[in-house]
Design a protein around this motif. Sequence first.
Motif, PDB file in Angstrom:
ATOM      1  N   UNK A  37      88.988 142.204  -4.182  1.00 50.69           N
ATOM      2  CA  UNK A  37      88.502 143.361  -3.949  1.00 50.69           C
ATOM      3  C   UNK A  37      87.202 143.063  -2.938  1.00 50.69           C
ATOM      4  N   UNK A  38      87.028 143.899  -1.906  1.00 49.45           N
ATOM      5  CA  UNK A  38      85.895 143.821  -0.994  1.00 49.45           C
ATOM      6  C   UNK A  38      84.913 145.096  -1.070  1.00 49.45           C
ATOM      7  N   UNK A  39      83.689 145.092  -1.083  1.00 48.86           N
ATOM      8  CA  UNK A  39      82.983 146.219  -1.074  1.00 48.86           C
ATOM      9  C   UNK A  39      82.131 146.125   0.108  1.00 48.86           C
ATOM     10  N   UNK A  40      82.105 147.317   0.897  1.00 45.99           N
ATOM     11  CA  UNK A  40      81.518 147.451   2.432  1.00 45.99           C
ATOM     12  C   UNK A  40      80.578 148.603   2.184  1.00 45.99           C
ATOM     13  N   UNK A  41      79.495 148.487   3.166  1.00 46.86           N
ATOM     14  CA  UNK A  41      78.516 149.555   3.164  1.00 46.86           C
ATOM     15  C   UNK A  41      78.891 150.598   3.492  1.00 46.86           C
ATOM     16  N   UNK A  66      83.752 151.474  -0.564  1.00 53.08           N
ATOM     17  CA  UNK A  66      82.538 151.592   0.194  1.00 53.08           C
ATOM     18  C   UNK A  66      81.336 151.998  -0.872  1.00 53.08           C
ATOM     19  N   UNK A  67      80.185 151.353  -0.734  1.00 53.20           N
ATOM     20  CA  UNK A  67      79.014 151.585  -1.532  1.00 53.20           C
ATOM     21  C   UNK A  67      77.906 151.880  -0.842  1.00 53.20           C
ATOM     22  N   UNK A  69      74.871 151.745  -2.554  1.00 50.76           N
ATOM     23  CA  UNK A  69      73.806 151.167  -3.260  1.00 50.76           C
ATOM     24  C   UNK A  69      74.154 149.615  -3.523  1.00 50.76           C
ATOM     25  N   UNK A  70      74.399 149.020  -2.217  1.00 52.53           N
ATOM     26  CA  UNK A  70      74.609 147.670  -2.658  1.00 52.53           C
ATOM     27  C   UNK A  70      73.930 146.584  -3.199  1.00 52.53           C
ATOM     28  N   UNK A  71      72.399 146.578  -3.041  1.00 54.89           N
ATOM     29  CA  UNK A  71      71.407 145.931  -3.725  1.00 54.89           C
ATOM     30  C   UNK A  71      71.480 146.138  -5.207  1.00 54.89           C
ATOM     31  N   UNK A  72      71.704 147.430  -5.843  1.00 56.59           N
ATOM     32  CA  UNK A  72      71.953 147.724  -7.099  1.00 56.59           C
ATOM     33  C   UNK A  72      73.160 147.159  -7.730  1.00 56.59           C
ATOM     34  N   UNK A  73      74.265 147.135  -6.749  1.00 61.20           N
ATOM     35  CA  UNK A  73      75.448 146.642  -7.216  1.00 61.20           C
ATOM     36  C   UNK A  73      75.225 144.939  -7.599  1.00 61.20           C
ATOM     37  N   UNK A  74      74.394 144.401  -6.536  1.00 61.92           N
ATOM     38  CA  UNK A  74      73.985 143.008  -6.772  1.00 61.92           C
ATOM     39  C   UNK A  74      73.501 142.949  -8.290  1.00 61.92           C
TER      40      UNK A  74
END
Lengths: 180, 180
Positions: A37-41, A66-67, A69-74
């Motif tokens: 899977x890849x999660x892009x901004x 797409x996400x 809230x990438x920092x939250x995801x980390x």
Amino acid sequence: MNDGPELAVLRLGHRPGRDERMTTHVGLTARALGADRVILPDNAGQSKETVKDITARFGGPFAVELSDSQKALVREWDGRVVHLTMYGERIQDVESEIREAHREDPFLVVVGGEKVPFGIYEHADWNVGVTNQPHSEVAGLAVFLDRLFEGRELEREWEDADQRVIPRETGKEVEPTDSE
Amino acid sequence: MNDGPELAVLRLGHRPGRDERMTTHVGLTARALGADRVILPDNAGQSKETVKDITARFGGPFAVELSDSQKALVREWDGRVVHLTMYGERIQDVESEIREAHREDPFLVVVGGEKVPFGIYEHADWNVGVTNQPHSEVAGLAVFLDRLFEGRELEREWEDADQRVIPRETGKEVEPTDSE
């Protein structure tokens, strides 16, 4: 790749226009070299469409999201986080430990663009340098995945493809697949 | 990398504006992962300057050149030619043969952009696919070099650098080098 816990790649940051191709290449490299899977901004919709289109034609399973809230995801990732950075520990020193951990835990591999927030360095279980030289986030991701999977990603079978390439010494051969 | 015959990377084709970063990343990846030299198309002057600048700051030896006759350069190369393409033979099937040949002969590794002329496929000693999937010429080059050099490129020492990165678990550390 269906032979272990999930591996997702998160592309951090995207400047529309300027980063279009780099972000697309991060997504396609993740797909081709064994990520699930890849999660892009969320401003990288065009890259998402390209990766989806390639997956529809050449097969999966591979997810692209797409996400916003990438920092939250980390922060909230339920598993281990690897951050690829030229400032990190040398891949050759930490890869066996990382490979070991990936037998048990889902992995999030974070690939930075410009200016990664310090919190990402702190939150990562490993900050890893594929060399401590400036080069390319796409190159770093490729070498990381090839070493993590020890080449198994090259033997992966693809499902639901419309077409596949037949390896050849010279020229190009593409055949339609019968995927009923 | 000074431990065998020369390895040069040739970037075929460049569309100014659109390809700027991909071409720069091909050059930086070649440098970081053990090539001795990169040859860019003559309209890629901006990428050349970036690669030169990184070499001046982080060390070499590494050469970057522009050429207006890239097809002739492939035809007249005195050594072996590898062309990286998703239509080629699988890297895992040919890498040991290629590694063997590189002990004796200088190598030119051709990295295509859009629409590679058929003559390149014919002239290459090997057409090699780092997967037969569409992804990224930068990723393909990175995995090819890492496999060719079997990781030795990661241990390379750099000469005449102004600065170097100290690998760290967290954060960034860069120190000036005393290169007298």
